[in-house]
Write a protein that holds these residues in place. Structure first.
Motif, PDB file in Angstrom:
ATOM      1  N   TYR A 112       1.838 -25.179  -8.498  1.00 53.86           N
ATOM      2  CA  TYR A 112       2.923 -24.128  -8.531  1.00 53.86           C
ATOM      3  C   TYR A 112       3.441 -23.478  -7.141  1.00 53.86           C
ATOM      4  CZ  TYR A 112       2.577 -26.281 -13.504  1.00 53.86           C
ATOM      5  OH  TYR A 112       2.877 -27.294 -13.877  1.00 53.86           O
ATOM      6  N   ALA A 113       4.142 -22.557  -6.962  1.00 54.44           N
ATOM      7  CA  ALA A 113       4.193 -22.306  -6.202  1.00 54.44           C
ATOM      8  C   ALA A 113       3.712 -20.553  -6.214  1.00 54.44           C
ATOM      9  CB  ALA A 113       5.931 -21.634  -5.311  1.00 54.44           C
ATOM     10  N   ASP A 114       3.474 -19.512  -5.646  1.00 56.14           N
ATOM     11  CA  ASP A 114       2.730 -18.174  -6.188  1.00 56.14           C
ATOM     12  C   ASP A 114       3.872 -17.495  -6.840  1.00 56.14           C
ATOM     13  OD1 ASP A 114       0.571 -18.697  -5.392  1.00 56.14           O
ATOM     14  OD2 ASP A 114       0.545 -17.714  -3.097  1.00 56.14           O
ATOM     15  N   ARG A 115       3.180 -16.561  -7.806  1.00 54.94           N
ATOM     16  CA  ARG A 115       4.385 -15.652  -8.389  1.00 54.94           C
ATOM     17  C   ARG A 115       4.135 -14.683  -7.831  1.00 54.94           C
ATOM     18  NH1 ARG A 115       3.693 -15.564 -14.551  1.00 54.94           N
ATOM     19  NH2 ARG A 115       3.218 -18.116 -14.724  1.00 54.94           N
ATOM     20  N   VAL A 116       5.418 -13.305  -7.255  1.00 53.63           N
ATOM     21  CA  VAL A 116       5.089 -12.514  -6.014  1.00 53.63           C
ATOM     22  C   VAL A 116       5.279 -11.295  -6.755  1.00 53.63           C
ATOM     23  CG1 VAL A 116       5.914 -11.632  -3.240  1.00 53.63           C
ATOM     24  CG2 VAL A 116       5.564 -13.932  -3.852  1.00 53.63           C
ATOM     25  N   TYR A 117       4.755 -10.730  -6.664  1.00 54.26           N
ATOM     26  CA  TYR A 117       5.282  -9.265  -7.319  1.00 54.26           C
ATOM     27  C   TYR A 117       5.000  -7.980  -6.199  1.00 54.26           C
ATOM     28  CZ  TYR A 117       3.268 -12.082 -11.514  1.00 54.26           C
ATOM     29  OH  TYR A 117       3.690 -12.517 -12.209  1.00 54.26           O
ATOM     30  N   ARG A 118       6.032  -7.204  -6.142  1.00 56.28           N
ATOM     31  CA  ARG A 118       6.278  -5.764  -5.367  1.00 56.28           C
ATOM     32  C   ARG A 118       7.400  -5.723  -5.772  1.00 56.28           C
ATOM     33  NH1 ARG A 118       6.371  -7.906  -1.182  1.00 56.28           N
ATOM     34  NH2 ARG A 118       6.076  -9.265   0.032  1.00 56.28           N
ATOM     35  N   SER A 119       7.607  -3.933  -5.225  1.00 53.73           N
ATOM     36  CA  SER A 119       8.583  -2.908  -5.423  1.00 53.73           C
ATOM     37  C   SER A 119       9.377  -3.039  -4.605  1.00 53.73           C
ATOM     38  CB  SER A 119       7.735  -1.385  -4.850  1.00 53.73           C
ATOM     39  OG  SER A 119       8.335  -0.241  -5.451  1.00 53.73           O
ATOM     40  N   SER A 120      10.282  -3.076  -4.943  1.00 54.30           N
ATOM     41  CA  SER A 120      12.288  -2.968  -4.317  1.00 54.30           C
ATOM     42  C   SER A 120      12.321  -1.920  -4.112  1.00 54.30           C
ATOM     43  CB  SER A 120      13.364  -3.975  -5.667  1.00 54.30           C
ATOM     44  OG  SER A 120      13.558  -3.360  -6.053  1.00 54.30           O
ATOM     45  N   MET A 121      12.493  -0.726  -4.578  1.00 54.19           N
ATOM     46  CA  MET A 121      12.572   0.551  -4.208  1.00 54.19           C
ATOM     47  C   MET A 121      11.400   0.525  -2.870  1.00 54.19           C
ATOM     48  SD  MET A 121      15.028   1.861  -5.614  1.00 54.19           S
ATOM     49  CE  MET A 121      14.151   3.245  -5.497  1.00 54.19           C
ATOM     50  N   GLY A 122      10.159   0.372  -3.195  1.00 59.37           N
ATOM     51  CA  GLY A 122       9.097   0.646  -2.351  1.00 59.37           C
ATOM     52  C   GLY A 122      10.016  -0.054  -0.533  1.00 59.37           C
ATOM     53  N   VAL A 123      10.012  -1.129  -0.696  1.00 62.46           N
ATOM     54  CA  VAL A 123      10.925  -2.123   0.666  1.00 62.46           C
ATOM     55  C   VAL A 123      12.094  -1.658   1.178  1.00 62.46           C
ATOM     56  CG1 VAL A 123      11.778  -4.237   1.037  1.00 62.46           C
ATOM     57  CG2 VAL A 123       9.672  -4.080  -0.417  1.00 62.46           C
ATOM     58  N   VAL A 124      12.841  -0.864  -0.102  1.00 61.40           N
ATOM     59  CA  VAL A 124      14.006  -0.396   0.217  1.00 61.40           C
ATOM     60  C   VAL A 124      13.694   0.991   1.165  1.00 61.40           C
ATOM     61  CG1 VAL A 124      16.527   0.353  -0.266  1.00 61.40           C
ATOM     62  CG2 VAL A 124      15.694  -1.199  -1.177  1.00 61.40           C
ATOM     63  N   SER A 125      12.487   1.706   0.477  1.00 64.58           N
ATOM     64  CA  SER A 125      12.103   3.149   1.740  1.00 64.58           C
ATOM     65  C   SER A 125      11.901   2.777   2.482  1.00 64.58           C
ATOM     66  CB  SER A 125      11.936   3.449   1.205  1.00 64.58           C
ATOM     67  OG  SER A 125      11.982   3.781  -1.090  1.00 64.58           O
ATOM     68  N   GLY A 126      11.551   1.823   2.359  1.00 58.46           N
ATOM     69  CA  GLY A 126      10.746   0.901   3.677  1.00 58.46           C
ATOM     70  C   GLY A 126      11.895   1.281   4.969  1.00 58.46           C
ATOM     71  N   VAL A 127      12.114  -0.073   5.364  1.00 64.54           N
ATOM     72  CA  VAL A 127      13.504   0.192   5.911  1.00 64.54           C
ATOM     73  C   VAL A 127      14.478   1.440   6.131  1.00 64.54           C
ATOM     74  CG1 VAL A 127      15.830  -1.582   5.800  1.00 64.54           C
ATOM     75  CG2 VAL A 127      14.296  -2.663   4.313  1.00 64.54           C
ATOM     76  N   LEU A 128      14.662   2.176   5.298  1.00 67.09           N
ATOM     77  CA  LEU A 128      14.894   3.402   5.854  1.00 67.09           C
ATOM     78  C   LEU A 128      14.944   4.146   6.479  1.00 67.09           C
ATOM     79  CD1 LEU A 128      16.754   4.649   2.073  1.00 67.09           C
ATOM     80  CD2 LEU A 128      18.114   2.698   4.244  1.00 67.09           C
ATOM     81  N   LEU A 129      12.781   4.370   6.272  1.00 69.82           N
ATOM     82  CA  LEU A 129      11.881   5.386   7.065  1.00 69.82           C
ATOM     83  C   LEU A 129      12.023   4.818   8.235  1.00 69.82           C
ATOM     84  CD1 LEU A 129       9.325   6.328   4.622  1.00 69.82           C
ATOM     85  CD2 LEU A 129      11.090   7.631   6.058  1.00 69.82           C
TER      86      LEU A 129
END
Length: 217
Positions: free
Chosen positions: A12-29
């Motif tokens: 099975y492939a790994d389940r991945v949990y991450r914060s979508s808001m964190g990623v968006v904030s990071g890209v903007l910063l």
């Protein structure tokens, strides 16, 4: 001549949990940092271009570390927690509990590790609790849905899926994986922690360079 025996268990492939808001904030910063530091490098005079480069060298790894980098990967054997400055590998047999209070965390071998990629929102939790109470009240007032079998089926399905905040739902899934897979042969072992020097080193170099440039300006 040796032949490799096929395994009976699917992969099975790994389940991945991450914060979508964190990623968006990071890209903007990162975009803002590139704009400001790039402008300092292209238009600045004296030490200003070097200061801009030092700020970028220090800021970019830190922005990535706290916004884009955090993630939790889970499969049938283990959970891998990628935090800003560390990577923690936890075989399911070593996990004592996964819980969410004011933050999401995993307990293993007497230590506690935060799950940076699973932010806990008390506001979202209260909202989910209110919606669950409202749905329970509706179910009590109209348990049979006027005798309609299809409506009763929908009501039963809804009742079996309680309203949960996103962090609480993820923690429940991880706790369920730990309980389900703890006895697997591949899930045995101890916790391993590795520092992420690829993030720490450039941030420290950039900070030291910035201090020297400002002091000698």
């Amino acid at each position: 001549m040796s032949s490799q025996q096929p395994t009976d268990e699917p992969v099975y492939a790994d389940r991945v949990y991450r914060s979508s808001m964190g990623v968006v904030s990071g890209v903007l910063l990162l975009a803002l940092t590139a704009w400001l530091c790039g402008d300092a490098v292209l238009r600045g005079s004296g030490n200003t271009p070097w200061i801009g480069l030092a700020v970028a060298l220090c800021a970019v790894p830190l922005i990535v570390a706290f916004t884009i980098r955090p993630a939790v990967f889970a499969n049938e054997d283990r959970m891998r927690v990628r935090n800003p400055f560390r990577i923690i590998e936890l075989p399911w047999a070593a996990v004592d509990a996964v819980r969410a209070g004011y933050s999401a965390e995993v307990l293993a071998e007497g230590s506690k590790y935060q799950l940076w990629s699973v932010p806990v929102s008390l506001r979202e939790r209260k909202k989910a609790n209110r919606q669950q109470m409202r749905r329970n009240a509706i179910d009590r007032r109209d348990p049979g849905s006027s005798g309609d079998p299809a409506a009763r089926s929908r009501t039963s399905a809804a009742a079996s899926e309680p309203m949960r905040a996103n962090a609480d739902r993820i923690v429940d899934e991880l706790q369920g994986l730990a309980e389900l897979n703890a006895a697997r042969p591949g899930a045995q072992g101890s916790v391993r922690v590795r520092w992420s020097y690829e993030i720490i080193a450039p941030a420290l170099i950039g900070a030291l360079l910035l201090i020297v440039l400002v002091a000698t300006r």
